[in-house]
Design a protein around this motif. Structure first.
Motif, PDB file in Angstrom:
ATOM      1  N   SER A 197       0.839  -1.211   0.000  1.00  0.00           N
ATOM      2  CA  SER A 197       0.000   0.000   0.000  1.00  0.00           C
ATOM      3  C   SER A 197       0.868   1.254   0.000  1.00  0.00           C
ATOM      4  CB  SER A 197      -0.973  -0.005   1.189  1.00  0.00           C
ATOM      5  OG  SER A 197      -0.319   0.385   2.378  1.00  0.00           O
ATOM      6  N   ARG A 198       2.027   1.190   0.657  1.00  0.00           N
ATOM      7  CA  ARG A 198       2.964   2.328   0.619  1.00  0.00           C
ATOM      8  C   ARG A 198       3.524   2.519  -0.792  1.00  0.00           C
ATOM      9  NH1 ARG A 198       5.937   0.444   6.214  1.00  0.00           N
ATOM     10  NH2 ARG A 198       4.490   1.458   7.642  1.00  0.00           N
ATOM     11  N   MET A 199       3.851   1.413  -1.442  1.00  0.00           N
ATOM     12  CA  MET A 199       4.334   1.511  -2.823  1.00  0.00           C
ATOM     13  C   MET A 199       3.257   2.121  -3.719  1.00  0.00           C
ATOM     14  SD  MET A 199       5.678  -1.564  -5.340  1.00  0.00           S
ATOM     15  CE  MET A 199       7.249  -1.835  -4.507  1.00  0.00           C
ATOM     16  N   ALA A 200       2.015   1.685  -3.515  1.00  0.00           N
ATOM     17  CA  ALA A 200       0.904   2.214  -4.318  1.00  0.00           C
ATOM     18  C   ALA A 200       0.734   3.710  -4.088  1.00  0.00           C
ATOM     19  CB  ALA A 200      -0.383   1.462  -3.979  1.00  0.00           C
ATOM     20  N   ASP A 201       0.774   4.125  -2.832  1.00  0.00           N
ATOM     21  CA  ASP A 201       0.636   5.556  -2.525  1.00  0.00           C
ATOM     22  C   ASP A 201       1.791   6.362  -3.126  1.00  0.00           C
ATOM     23  OD1 ASP A 201      -1.754   5.310  -1.166  1.00  0.00           O
ATOM     24  OD2 ASP A 201      -0.823   5.151   0.823  1.00  0.00           O
ATOM     25  N   ALA A 202       3.015   5.854  -2.974  1.00  0.00           N
ATOM     26  CA  ALA A 202       4.179   6.582  -3.498  1.00  0.00           C
ATOM     27  C   ALA A 202       4.132   6.665  -5.024  1.00  0.00           C
ATOM     28  CB  ALA A 202       5.469   5.907  -3.044  1.00  0.00           C
ATOM     29  N   SER A 203       3.534   5.654  -5.662  1.00  0.00           N
ATOM     30  CA  SER A 203       3.497   5.610  -7.130  1.00  0.00           C
ATOM     31  C   SER A 203       2.223   6.230  -7.700  1.00  0.00           C
ATOM     32  CB  SER A 203       3.604   4.151  -7.609  1.00  0.00           C
ATOM     33  OG  SER A 203       4.810   3.551  -7.191  1.00  0.00           O
ATOM     34  N   GLY A 204       1.244   6.506  -6.850  1.00  0.00           N
ATOM     35  CA  GLY A 204      -0.025   7.035  -7.344  1.00  0.00           C
ATOM     36  C   GLY A 204      -0.809   6.023  -8.164  1.00  0.00           C
ATOM     37  N   VAL A 205      -0.768   4.775  -7.723  1.00  0.00           N
ATOM     38  CA  VAL A 205      -1.478   3.699  -8.420  1.00  0.00           C
ATOM     39  C   VAL A 205      -2.257   2.871  -7.400  1.00  0.00           C
ATOM     40  CG1 VAL A 205       0.290   3.523 -10.235  1.00  0.00           C
ATOM     41  CG2 VAL A 205       0.463   2.095  -8.161  1.00  0.00           C
ATOM     42  N   GLN A 257      -4.489   1.581 -12.659  1.00  0.00           N
ATOM     43  CA  GLN A 257      -4.622   3.020 -12.432  1.00  0.00           C
ATOM     44  C   GLN A 257      -5.222   3.243 -11.053  1.00  0.00           C
ATOM     45  OE1 GLN A 257      -6.630   4.819 -15.830  1.00  0.00           O
ATOM     46  NE2 GLN A 257      -4.578   5.200 -16.648  1.00  0.00           N
ATOM     47  N   ARG A 258      -4.892   4.395 -10.465  1.00  0.00           N
ATOM     48  CA  ARG A 258      -5.340   4.648  -9.103  1.00  0.00           C
ATOM     49  C   ARG A 258      -6.862   4.635  -9.016  1.00  0.00           C
ATOM     50  NH1 ARG A 258      -2.953   4.856  -3.901  1.00  0.00           N
ATOM     51  NH2 ARG A 258      -4.396   5.940  -2.551  1.00  0.00           N
ATOM     52  N   GLN A 259      -7.350   3.898  -8.052  1.00  0.00           N
ATOM     53  CA  GLN A 259      -8.773   3.883  -7.730  1.00  0.00           C
ATOM     54  C   GLN A 259      -8.888   4.417  -6.304  1.00  0.00           C
ATOM     55  OE1 GLN A 259     -10.289  -0.047  -8.517  1.00  0.00           O
ATOM     56  NE2 GLN A 259      -8.998  -0.328 -10.313  1.00  0.00           N
ATOM     57  N   GLY A 260      -9.962   4.116  -5.615  1.00  0.00           N
ATOM     58  CA  GLY A 260     -10.094   4.641  -4.257  1.00  0.00           C
ATOM     59  C   GLY A 260      -9.018   4.130  -3.314  1.00  0.00           C
ATOM     60  N   ALA A 261      -8.814   2.830  -3.281  1.00  0.00           N
ATOM     61  CA  ALA A 261      -7.924   2.222  -2.283  1.00  0.00           C
ATOM     62  C   ALA A 261      -6.535   1.994  -2.880  1.00  0.00           C
ATOM     63  CB  ALA A 261      -8.513   0.889  -1.830  1.00  0.00           C
ATOM     64  N   PRO A 262      -5.503   2.048  -2.025  1.00  0.00           N
ATOM     65  CA  PRO A 262      -4.155   1.777  -2.542  1.00  0.00           C
ATOM     66  C   PRO A 262      -3.967   0.326  -2.968  1.00  0.00           C
ATOM     67  CG  PRO A 262      -4.106   2.131  -0.145  1.00  0.00           C
ATOM     68  CD  PRO A 262      -5.483   2.481  -0.604  1.00  0.00           C
ATOM     69  N   ILE A 263      -4.563  -0.602  -2.219  1.00  0.00           N
ATOM     70  CA  ILE A 263      -4.439  -2.006  -2.635  1.00  0.00           C
ATOM     71  C   ILE A 263      -5.809  -2.684  -2.662  1.00  0.00           C
ATOM     72  CG2 ILE A 263      -2.063  -2.345  -1.823  1.00  0.00           C
ATOM     73  CD1 ILE A 263      -3.233  -3.887   0.572  1.00  0.00           C
ATOM     74  N   LEU A 264      -5.904  -3.673  -3.527  1.00  0.00           N
ATOM     75  CA  LEU A 264      -7.060  -4.563  -3.582  1.00  0.00           C
ATOM     76  C   LEU A 264      -6.545  -5.978  -3.345  1.00  0.00           C
ATOM     77  CD1 LEU A 264      -8.713  -3.167  -6.865  1.00  0.00           C
ATOM     78  CD2 LEU A 264      -9.320  -2.583  -4.488  1.00  0.00           C
ATOM     79  N   LEU A 265      -7.271  -6.726  -2.508  1.00  0.00           N
ATOM     80  CA  LEU A 265      -6.906  -8.125  -2.268  1.00  0.00           C
ATOM     81  C   LEU A 265      -8.017  -8.978  -2.870  1.00  0.00           C
ATOM     82  CD1 LEU A 265      -4.660  -9.771  -0.876  1.00  0.00           C
ATOM     83  CD2 LEU A 265      -6.050  -9.761   1.203  1.00  0.00           C
ATOM     84  N   ASP A 266      -7.669  -9.763  -3.882  1.00  0.00           N
ATOM     85  CA  ASP A 266      -8.682 -10.504  -4.653  1.00  0.00           C
ATOM     86  C   ASP A 266      -9.810  -9.571  -5.094  1.00  0.00           C
ATOM     87  OD1 ASP A 266      -7.161 -12.748  -4.432  1.00  0.00           O
ATOM     88  OD2 ASP A 266      -8.394 -13.699  -2.887  1.00  0.00           O
TER      89      ASP A 266
END
Lengths: 279, 279
Positions: A197-205, A257-266
Motif C-alpha cells: 500500500s505504501r508503494m501504491a501511494d508513493a506511485s499514485g497507483v 490506475q489509481r482507484q479509491g484504495a491503494p491495494i485490492l486483495l482478490d
C-alpha cells in the motif's frame, strides 16, 4: 513516524533509504534503531540483536541496488557488549565486509537502544525507488512471508527454529540484479499488504494482489497473518509487463490506475490493520 | 567506550570522525547519541536538545576541515516532537543547510535517546587527525573553556545565561582554515586536559600545557574546573614552530618527545580526573 509526519523537517524519515551524489558516485544511506522490549526481546542473545541490526540496515540498501561500504554504530552499553560486537563483526563480514568506521557509545538507564547507519554505493543509476510503478506493471516478491512470525513464536516458546526472526537475510545480491529492471522496489519490513500500500501511494497507483499467489512460509490457515507480519525482508517490486525477474521471484499481482484504495486483495479493498505501524 | 575498547570491532568508536574516500571525494562521517538525564536535562527545551545534537556532530566534522553535506536522524518520540524538529531545522540551517536525508523514529519507554549521523566533505587532503603532533610543535586553542560549565549551572539554577551549554557553537569555518596547516587537531568535547592527553597518546608525544595560558570563561578561582569541563567545542591543535594560526587562537603549550605522562601541567604530571569519561 505517523505522529510527526506532518512536520516539514520529518519528510523522508522511515521512508526509502536516502540517495546522495558525491563526486562521481551515488551513495545510499540509511539508519535503523532497535530498542529492547520493542524491536527485540530483553533475553535475546546480543549477537543475534547485532545481526538483526545489520540485516535491517542492509535490507534498506538492497532495494536501491547498493553495495555496502561502511557503517557507524550507536551503542548503549548492555548486558554482554563483547557478544554484541562479535555478532556485529560476523554480520558485517557476511554482508560484504562493510567497515565499522566509528560511532558513539553511551551508558544510560532504561531499555537498551542500538542504532546503525549504513552507507552503500549505488551499482545502477538512476537508483530505483518505491514510487515508479505504472498501470500494467506486474507485482513480484522474492520469496515467502511469515517465516519471521514463526521464528518469533519459536523464540517466545523457547522451542523450534527461531532463526528467521533472529537472523534475517538482506537480499543485497537480488537488489543489485533487479535495480536496472524494476519500475519500483522496496523491502518488506512491515508486512506485504502494508508495504504494497505504501508503494501504491508513493506511485499514485492501485495495486491488485492475488491473495493465494503470495508465497507463505506458514500453514495455509495462517495466510492472513503471514500477509501482515513484517521482518521477513523479502523484496517487493514491479516490472513492466513481459519483463521477467533475473532472480527467483513470485508474481503476486498487477498494477492498476489509481482507484479509491491503494491495494485490492482478490479485487476488494482491505479493511483493518495491514501490518506493523511504527511509533 | 572504555568498557569495550579492547574488542577488535570497537576500535575507532568515540574517536575522531571517520574518513571514507568515495568517487574522487573524501567524506567525513560521525555519529553522536544523546540520552535524557545523561547528556541533557529532562526539562530542557527540545529545540535546544536538537540544536546541541546538531552542534556536537558538526563539532566532530570541524577538526577534519569538513563542509557538512547531510544528516540522518535517530529519534525516539518525546515530549514535544514539533519543538525538537523546529530546533533541528534551525540548527541545520545555521550550519550551512546540511540536508536531513532520512533516519528512523521509534516509540519506546525509558529516557529519550536521540542520535544524529553527520556526513561532510573534506575541503583539504590529507584530512588532519589527532595523531600527527611532533616534538617542537606549539599547542593552540581557538577560545576559552568553562563557558559551558557556567551555562550548565545557570540552567540548573534557572537563572543567568545558559546559552553556552544549551546552544554550543561548532567551529566549522575555523576547522576549514586550519586543516591545511595543523599537525594535529581535535575538538574539546570532554575537557582540555583530557582531550590534550588523548592527542598526546594518539601522537606518541607528551604535551606540556602552560596552565595560566589557557583562556577561561570563568572566574580565576575556578580555573582547574574549567580545564576539566567539556561541552565547549573549541578546537585544540598543534602547529609546527613558527606557523601562526589563520584564525583567532591562544598558544597554550608545547609538544615534547614522549615522556612518562601524556600531559604535563606547568611541568608536572596531572593526578586525578582529567575530564569527562564516556560510559
Amino acid at each position: 513516524m505517523r505522529a510527526i509526519a506532518t512536520h516539514p523537517a520529518a519528510r523522508g524519515l522511515n521512508d526509502d533509504a536516502a540517495v546522495l551524489d558525491v563526486g562521481g558516485e551515488t551513495l545510499v544511506l540509511t539508519h535503523d534503531t532497535m530498542v529492547e522490549g520493542v524491536h527485540f526481546l530483553p533475553e535475546q542473545d546480543p549477537a543475534d540483536v547485532a545481526w538483526k541490526l545489520v540485516a535491517t540496515n542492509m535490507s534498506d540498501l538492497a532495494p536501491k541496488g547498493a553495495q555496502p561500504l561502511a557503517v557507524l554504530l550507536s551503542y548503549q552499553l548492555g548486558r554482554d557488549d563483547a557478544a554484541f560486537l562479535d555478532g556485529l563483526q560476523a554480520a558485517l563480514r557476511h554482508y560484504g565486509d562493510a567497515a565499522l568506521l566509528g560511532g558513539d557509545t553511551v551508558r544510560a538507564p532504561g531499555p537498551q537502544s542500538v542504532g546503525l547507519t549504513a552507507i552503500g554505493r549505488a551499482t545502477h543509476r538512476p537508483v530505483p525507488s518505491r514510487g515508479g510503478s505504472a498501470a500494467g506493471d506486474a507485482l513480484w516478491i522474492t520469496g515467502p512471508v511469515g517465516a519471521a512470525m514463526l521464528g518469533f513464536e519459536a523464540l517466545q516458546a523457547g522451542t523450534g527454529d527461531s532463526s528467521a526472526y533472529r537472523r534475517p537475510s538482506a537480499l543485497l545480491t537480488e537488489g543489485q540484479l533487479l535495480a536496472p529492471l524494476v519500475s519500483a522496489i522496496m523491502d518488506v519490513s512491515d508486512g506485504v499488504l502494508l508495504d504494497a500500500s505504501r508503494m501504491a501511494d508513493a506511485s499514485g497507483v492501485t495495486i491488485a494482489i492475488d491473495r493465494m499467489a503470495v508465497p507463505i512460509a506458514t500453514p495455509e490457515d495462517r495466510r492472513d497473518e503471514a500477509l501482515r507480519w513484517g521482518d521477513d525482508y523479502q523484496l517487493l517490486f514491479t516490472l513492466p509487463a513481459g519483463v521477467l525477474p533475473p532472480c527467483p521471484a513470485f508474481r503476486i499481482g498487477t498494477v492498476l490506475q489509481r482507484q479509491g484504495a491503494p491495494i485490492l486483495l482478490d479485487g476488494a479493498p482491505v479493511s483493518g490493520r495491514l501490518g506493523y505501524e511504527h511509533g
